[in-house]
Each structure stands twice: as C-alpha cells, then as structure tokens.
Design a protein around this motif. Structure first.
Motif, short mmCIF file in Angstrom:
data_model
loop_
_atom_site.label_atom_id
_atom_site.label_comp_id
_atom_site.label_asym_id
_atom_site.label_seq_id
_atom_site.Cartn_x
_atom_site.Cartn_y
_atom_site.Cartn_z
N GLY A 101 38.57 56.93 30.35
CA GLY A 101 37.93 58.19 30.72
C GLY A 101 36.57 57.95 31.32
N GLY A 102 36.15 58.81 32.20
CA GLY A 102 34.87 58.65 32.86
C GLY A 102 35.05 58.21 34.31
N ALA A 103 33.93 57.99 34.95
CA ALA A 103 33.96 57.61 36.36
C ALA A 103 34.68 56.28 36.55
N TYR A 104 35.59 56.22 37.49
CA TYR A 104 36.44 55.04 37.65
C TYR A 104 35.67 53.81 38.07
N TYR A 105 34.49 54.00 38.67
CA TYR A 105 33.74 52.87 39.21
C TYR A 105 32.75 52.27 38.20
N LEU A 106 32.68 52.86 37.01
CA LEU A 106 31.77 52.37 35.98
C LEU A 106 32.50 51.51 34.98
N SER A 107 31.96 50.33 34.67
CA SER A 107 32.60 49.45 33.70
C SER A 107 32.63 50.09 32.31
N SER A 108 31.70 50.99 32.04
CA SER A 108 31.67 51.66 30.74
C SER A 108 32.83 52.64 30.56
N SER A 109 33.58 52.90 31.63
CA SER A 109 34.74 53.80 31.56
C SER A 109 36.03 53.07 31.19
N TYR A 110 35.91 51.81 30.80
CA TYR A 110 37.07 50.98 30.46
C TYR A 110 36.86 50.39 29.07
N ASP A 111 37.94 50.36 28.28
CA ASP A 111 37.78 49.92 26.90
C ASP A 111 38.37 48.55 26.59
N TYR A 112 39.35 48.12 27.31
CA TYR A 112 39.91 46.79 27.09
C TYR A 112 39.85 45.99 28.39
N TRP A 113 39.52 44.71 28.24
CA TRP A 113 39.34 43.83 29.38
C TRP A 113 40.13 42.55 29.21
N GLY A 114 40.60 42.01 30.34
CA GLY A 114 41.22 40.70 30.31
C GLY A 114 40.16 39.60 30.33
N GLN A 115 40.64 38.37 30.30
CA GLN A 115 39.73 37.23 30.24
C GLN A 115 39.23 36.82 31.63
N GLY A 116 39.87 37.32 32.66
CA GLY A 116 39.43 37.03 34.02
C GLY A 116 40.20 35.90 34.66
N THR A 117 40.27 35.93 35.98
CA THR A 117 40.89 34.87 36.76
C THR A 117 39.98 34.57 37.95
N GLN A 118 39.79 33.28 38.21
CA GLN A 118 38.85 32.87 39.25
C GLN A 118 39.50 32.94 40.62
#
Length: 123
Positions: A101-118
């Motif tokens: 929920g929240g603005a799609y472009y804000l990282s604070s609008s996301y609750d779960y994250w992956g570990q990342g890929t380079q």
C-alpha cells in the motif's frame, strides 16, 4: 513468512538484454502489487518498475521507460523484469519487493524484499 528470490542477473554488454525473475512463496501472491528497485554502489535504492496485483497496471521510472518491461505470472507466483537496450548506468543490484500500500515508487510502500541480484553492464 513470505520469501522472494531473484534470479537472472549477470554481466552483459551495453545494448544487450537480461530477464530477471522473482519467485515468491506463499498462496497470496496474486493479491499484491510487486515492484523492482535497484541500488548502485554509493547511491540510494531507486524505483525501477511496479505492477498491480492483476498485471493490468504497470509503472516505470523515466530512466527505464521504453526499455524495461515488468510482467507477472500469478499461476507461477513469479514477477519478471525484461531489460533491453541496457546501458552501463543500469549497473546495480536489483531487488524485487511486495507492495503493502502507498505510492508505488516509494520503497516504504513495500514490506518484503528479496536478497537482490547483480546486473553489470559493460561499455
């Protein structure tokens, strides 16, 4: 507990393409929007693309519009980022995240994250 696992990163020459995948655990994947962010060395994490729960709406950062495409397959609990015409400035660690929920472009609008890929784009 939700787990997001990105894959598909690598080294590519400028002008090339890569397709990132993000596989999600859990049975409610199709209820959430999803997003892709990236973080280059020494820079803040920035929004790249987002997609609504149905896939009917997509959003892109101006820097990738026309080159990147976000999509999802709810049957496979997977979201994708097709990256074409890659540039050296696209080099970064790419993260997928689940919208909360929240603005799609804000990282604070996301609750779960992956570990990342380079992703590394050589000139």
């Amino acid at each position: 507990q939700v787990q997001l696992v990105e894959s598909g990163g690598g080294l590519v020459q400028a002008g090339g393409s890569l397709r990132l995948s993000c596989a999600a655990s859990g049975r409610t994947f199709s209820s959430y929007s999803m997003g892709w962010f990236r973080q280059a060395p020494g820079k803040e994490r920035e929004f790249v693309a987002a997609i609504s729960w149905s896939g009917g709406s997509t959003y892109y950062a101006d820097s990738v519009k026309g080159r990147f495409t976000i999509s999802r397959d709810n049957a496979k609990n997977t979201v994708y980022l097709q990256m074409n015409s890659l540039k050296p400035e696209d080099t970064a660690v790419y993260y997928c995240a689940r919208g909360s929920g929240g603005a799609y472009y804000l990282s604070s609008s996301y609750d779960y994250w992956g570990q990342g890929t380079q992703v590394t784009v050589s000139s």
